[in-house]
Scaffold this active site. Structure first.
Site, PDB file in Angstrom:
ATOM      1  CE  LYS A  87       6.210  -1.127   9.776  1.00  0.00           C
ATOM      2  NZ  LYS A  87       5.280  -0.436   9.077  1.00  0.00           N
ATOM      3  CD  GLU A 131       9.652  -6.170   6.833  1.00  0.00           C
ATOM      4  OE1 GLU A 131       9.446  -4.857   6.104  1.00  0.00           O
ATOM      5  OE2 GLU A 131       9.336  -6.364   7.957  1.00  0.00           O
ATOM      6  CG  HIS A 180      -2.813 -35.770  17.909  1.00  0.00           C
ATOM      7  ND1 HIS A 180      -2.902 -36.810  18.515  1.00  0.00           N
ATOM      8  CD2 HIS A 180      -3.801 -35.468  17.099  1.00  0.00           C
ATOM      9  CE1 HIS A 180      -3.892 -37.463  18.047  1.00  0.00           C
ATOM     10  NE2 HIS A 180      -4.494 -36.720  17.184  1.00  0.00           N
ATOM     11  CE  LYS A 188      -3.472   2.266   2.748  1.00  0.00           C
ATOM     12  NZ  LYS A 188      -4.359   2.365   3.850  1.00  0.00           N
ATOM     13  N   GLY A 196      -4.608  -1.816   5.090  1.00  0.00           N
ATOM     14  CA  GLY A 196      -4.134  -2.943   4.340  1.00  0.00           C
ATOM     15  C   GLY A 196      -4.793  -4.364   4.882  1.00  0.00           C
ATOM     16  NE  ARG A 197      -5.741  -3.810  11.218  1.00  0.00           N
ATOM     17  CZ  ARG A 197      -5.296  -2.514  11.068  1.00  0.00           C
ATOM     18  NH1 ARG A 197      -4.337  -2.295  10.383  1.00  0.00           N
ATOM     19  NH2 ARG A 197      -5.737  -1.505  12.008  1.00  0.00           N
ATOM     20  CD  GLU A 222      -1.287  -4.310  11.451  1.00  0.00           C
ATOM     21  OE1 GLU A 222      -2.004  -3.772  10.646  1.00  0.00           O
ATOM     22  OE2 GLU A 222      -0.160  -4.468  11.766  1.00  0.00           O
TER      23      GLU A 222
HETATM   24  O1  F6P Z   1       3.849  -2.686   9.526  1.00  0.00           O
HETATM   25  C1  F6P Z   1       2.439  -3.086   9.613  1.00  0.00           C
HETATM   26  C2  F6P Z   1       1.795  -2.767   8.201  1.00  0.00           C
HETATM   27  O2  F6P Z   1       1.936  -1.485   8.199  1.00  0.00           O
HETATM   28  C3  F6P Z   1       0.504  -3.317   8.123  1.00  0.00           C
HETATM   29  O3  F6P Z   1      -0.391  -2.707   8.624  1.00  0.00           O
HETATM   30  C4  F6P Z   1       0.461  -3.450   6.512  1.00  0.00           C
HETATM   31  O4  F6P Z   1      -0.452  -4.542   6.010  1.00  0.00           O
HETATM   32  C5  F6P Z   1       1.892  -3.946   6.352  1.00  0.00           C
HETATM   33  O5  F6P Z   1       2.689  -3.130   7.176  1.00  0.00           O
HETATM   34  C6  F6P Z   1       2.404  -4.107   4.993  1.00  0.00           C
HETATM   35  O6  F6P Z   1       2.410  -2.439   4.455  1.00  0.00           O
HETATM   36  P1  F6P Z   1       2.334  -2.098   2.980  1.00  0.00           P
HETATM   37  O7  F6P Z   1       1.257  -2.737   2.235  1.00  0.00           O
HETATM   38  O8  F6P Z   1       2.411  -0.801   3.086  1.00  0.00           O
HETATM   39  O9  F6P Z   1       3.589  -2.817   2.519  1.00  0.00           O
END
Ligand code: F6P
Length: 545
Positions: A508, A209, A382, A203, A265-266, A351
């Site tokens: 972060k 990452e 189990h 987003k 995002g979620r 979150e």
């Molecule tokens: O670090 C949390 C977060 O901001 C989430 O809320 C989000 O879904 C995820 O990182 C990924 O963010 P982006 O879609 O901006 O890469």
């Protein structure tokens, strides 16, 4: 949980029910009927929750006094309810095309959403027909890699796996998430760079990452084309609300699919964030997923509280969390296809609801998000069910079952379902000391009594059963929307903003400061705390040893 953080208006009900075992409550069939409600393909069974009619009515009075309908309508209408980010919350508009009720969302939002769906549909069709050159994509694609994290990974990952029986032939889906290079390394060894399409989903398009992994795969594809940037770009799509950043990263504008600030995002599976899913299951099924979610949207907007599945789920969570003081909830799907549901719910719930102040900055007066955890049954039985049956902590469970499987191994499926039903029953009913003693035949009286004590189950342990008719795009959409609205309701009832996530930022920014100290670009580590300094020194010492 400290007593003052429990809901005092429920205290008398907690006290009364502490003296009533679930065995007794389950004898009341009228109560059971009230606590079993259906919406479309979902049957929600709350009859094994430690609630009687009076407690349920108290919860109902609480929600009715909270003006929940006005809050709900404000979300659907696109009011700026995410106040800390000054944003509307319009994930429901993403699936309004499947709704029977007219959407109150702003027209402009509905229009851009439909345009994006048309674009996705055209792309999916072209890829399905084997020639997506008009969309900038190289021929011969066999593998799709979704690079994203959090909401840009968990929803598509859950749905792609859950809907495996609906996959179109000839395309394989992969998810690259963690910044741990091991995953990228393994993918690059398994796939052919010239047959791989990478979708970078972010987003913000600033996520460390995702951009790192995107760069690693770009270098890999670039090596296959000896640095021909044009050829490389034909292996990339992006999904982002930050189109400019995606373009400057190197994805051509025509290959960037939109997201919007009004979708968190979620909550974004229903947008182009679900592109890898749409490619995997085809647009007809993707639209069916949206329609399933829209069915629950309509239900949430129209059913009274006592028949309203998201409202009931939120009230049960409030009961367990705030009245009973339960700190966690285990989610156990009896379906391998729903393996990723628990991690999806961890982000959606924790979150969203892991907050301790109101939008006005005031401390909350009750506990908020429980810890969500779990894994598929029967495997879970189990592993950790021993503690759930006989441990000292009571952990509410959520069982998810599927009536009709997507395979014809009836014997397996009946065994699976019988285990689900048995676990819910065993947790609720337990086994008394006398029952256990009657079974203990060997040894003298004292040995028999000692064994019986160890074989006693307290029971009275609450669980919810969610039963899907079948695992289809419609029912999966409905299930996810059910949880989304439950989260909305809890945010409303707890007086917190369920749509921001400031709590992820501090780590972060510290990671950004630490990174140069790891790659040798920072000699002076005196700004870090002593534990961080010691670990940095230990890492350096071992690296150079
Ligand atoms: O670090 C949390 C977060 O901001 C989430 O809320 C989000 O879904 C995820 O990182 C990924 O963010 P982006 O879609 O901006 O890469």
């Amino acid at each position: 949980m400290s007593p003052e953080r429990r809901s005092s208006f429920l205290a008398e009900h907690v006290d009364r029910l502490a003296r009533t075992h679930l065995r007794e409550l389950l004898k009341d069939t009228a109560r059971g009927k009230r606590l079993r409600q259906r919406a479309g393909p979902i049957l929600l069974d709350l009859s094994r929750q430690k609630l009687d009619e009076a407690a349920l009515e108290a919860l109902g009075a609480h929600v009715e006094a909270s003006a929940w309908q006005a809050a709900r309508d404000a979300m659907f209408a696109g009011e700026v309810i995410n106040t800390s980010e000054q944003r509307a919350v319009l994930h429901t508009a993403l699936r309004a095309s499947g709704s029977q009720l007219a959407s109150p969302a702003p027209r402009e939002a509905l229009d851009v959403i439909e345009q994006a769906l048309q674009r996705i549909g055209a792309l999916v069709q072209a890829v399905g027909q084997g020639d997506a050159s008009d969309f900038g994509i190289a021929p011969g694609i066999t593998d799709i890699v979704n690079i994203g994290i959090g909401g840009s990974d968990l929803g598509p990952r859950l749905a792609v796996r859950a809907l495996a029986p609906f996959h179109v032939p000839g395309l394989r889906s992969h998810f690259l998430t963690n910044v741990d290079g091991q995953s990228a390394y393994e993918l690059m060894h398994a796939l052919d760079p010239k047959r791989t399409l990478v979708i970078i989903v972010s987003k913000t398009f600033t996520t460390q990452e995702t951009l790192l992994n995107g760069g690693v795969l770009r270098d890999w594809i670039s090596r296959a084309y000896e640095g021909d940037a044009k050829a490389v770009s034909r292996h990339f799509l992006a999904v982002s609300a930050n189109v400019a950043a995606a373009e400057s990263w190197g994805v051509p504008a025509a290959q960037v699919y939109p997201m919007w600030d009004f979708v968190g995002g979620r909550f974004s599976l229903w947008s182009a964030v679900g592109l890898s899913l749409a490619l995997a299951i085809g647009m007809y099924n993707f639209r069916a997923l949206l329609a399933g979610a829209a069915h629950i949207d309509d239900h949430f907007r129209s059913a009274p509280w006592h028949e309203n599945l998201p409202v009931l789920l939120s009230l049960v969570e409030l009961w367990n969390r705030n009245a009973q003081g339960r700190g966690s909830r285990a989610v156990v799907p009896y379906a391998d296809l729903l393996t990723d549901l628990t991690s999806y719910l961890q982000q959606l719930e924790m979150e969203s609801l892991g907050k301790q102040v109101s939008p006005q900055g005031q401390p909350v007066t009750q506990a908020t998000s429980a810890v969500v955890w779990g894994s598929v049954g029967t495997n879970a039985q189990h592993a950790y069910f021993q503690a759930l049956h006989q441990g000292t902590d009571v952990v509410p469970l959520e069982f998810i079952g599927v009536v009709k499987p997507a395979h014809d191994l009836r014997g397996n499926h009946d065994a699976l379902l019988s285990n689900l039903l048995a676990q819910a029953a065993a947790l609720a009913l337990g086994k008394t000391f006398d029952e256990a003693l009657a079974e203990a035949r060997d040894g003298d009286e004292s040995a028999r009594r000692a064994l019986a004590a160890q074989r006693t189950f307290p029971g009275d342990r609450p669980s919810t059963v969610i039963m899907l008719d079948a695992l289809t795009p419609e029912s999966l959409g409905a299930l996810i929307a059910l949880y989304e609205h439950k989260v909305f309701m809890l945010g409303h009832l707890w007086g917190i903003n369920a749509f921001d996530q400031w709590g992820v930022e501090l780590g972060k920014s510290i990671a950004r400061q630490i990174l140069p100290a790891l790659d040798g670009g920072l000699e002076d580590t005196s700004a870090f705390d002593s534990a961080t300094r010691a670990l940095l020194e230990a890492i350096h010492a071992r690296r150079t040893a």
